[in-house]
Design a protein around this motif. Sequence first.
Motif, PDB file in Angstrom:
ATOM      1  N   ARG A   8       0.826  -1.209   0.000  1.00 43.68           N
ATOM      2  CA  ARG A   8       0.000   0.000   0.000  1.00 43.68           C
ATOM      3  C   ARG A   8       0.862   1.262   0.000  1.00 43.68           C
ATOM      4  N   LEU A   9       2.073   1.186   0.556  1.00 41.09           N
ATOM      5  CA  LEU A   9       2.960   2.355   0.535  1.00 41.09           C
ATOM      6  C   LEU A   9       3.278   2.800  -0.888  1.00 41.09           C
ATOM      7  N   VAL A  10       3.318   1.852  -1.819  1.00 40.86           N
ATOM      8  CA  VAL A  10       3.669   2.180  -3.206  1.00 40.86           C
ATOM      9  C   VAL A  10       2.437   2.284  -4.107  1.00 40.86           C
ATOM     10  N   THR A  11       1.238   2.260  -3.516  1.00 36.27           N
ATOM     11  CA  THR A  11       0.024   2.396  -4.314  1.00 36.27           C
ATOM     12  C   THR A  11      -0.906   3.504  -3.817  1.00 36.27           C
ATOM     13  N   VAL A  12      -0.858   3.818  -2.534  1.00 36.97           N
ATOM     14  CA  VAL A  12      -1.739   4.834  -1.948  1.00 36.97           C
ATOM     15  C   VAL A  12      -1.055   6.200  -2.039  1.00 36.97           C
ATOM     16  N   THR A  13      -1.827   7.210  -2.421  1.00 36.59           N
ATOM     17  CA  THR A  13      -1.283   8.561  -2.517  1.00 36.59           C
ATOM     18  C   THR A  13      -1.755   9.410  -1.337  1.00 36.59           C
ATOM     19  N   MET A  14      -0.990  10.442  -1.066  1.00 36.67           N
ATOM     20  CA  MET A  14      -1.347  11.388  -0.012  1.00 36.67           C
ATOM     21  C   MET A  14      -2.614  12.123  -0.451  1.00 36.67           C
ATOM     22  N   PRO A  15      -3.666  12.088   0.364  1.00 38.06           N
ATOM     23  CA  PRO A  15      -4.954  12.642  -0.076  1.00 38.06           C
ATOM     24  C   PRO A  15      -5.087  14.162   0.037  1.00 38.06           C
ATOM     25  N   TYR A  16      -4.179  14.830   0.723  1.00 39.12           N
ATOM     26  CA  TYR A  16      -4.326  16.276   0.913  1.00 39.12           C
ATOM     27  C   TYR A  16      -2.970  16.892   1.243  1.00 39.12           C
ATOM     28  N   GLY A  17      -2.940  18.211   1.282  1.00 39.38           N
ATOM     29  CA  GLY A  17      -1.758  18.935   1.718  1.00 39.38           C
ATOM     30  C   GLY A  17      -0.756  19.206   0.609  1.00 39.38           C
ATOM     31  N   LYS A  18       0.392  19.625   1.021  1.00 35.50           N
ATOM     32  CA  LYS A  18       1.465  20.027   0.107  1.00 35.50           C
ATOM     33  C   LYS A  18       1.849  18.915  -0.869  1.00 35.50           C
TER      34      LYS A  18
END
Length: 71
Positions: A8-18
């Motif tokens: 999941r670390l290499v598939t999930v993206t940061m959903p908000y912020g910088k």
Amino acid sequence: MKPEDLQRLVTVTMPYGKYQGRLIADLPGAYLAWYARKGFPKGDLGNLLALALEIDHNGLKPLLDPLRKRR
């Protein structure tokens, strides 16, 4: 941590912020350390950010390369 969290670390993206839209595994170590000082968000995202920090802090990012290739 569950074994699938590494994938999941290499598939999930940061959903908000910088760094919105950037893979969790690609977040800068300084940003992860800032989040650790501020307090990780609750739930799944916080767990992934904490795991990413541990991996970055211990110099283990190359271990994620085979998981990236499976994508």
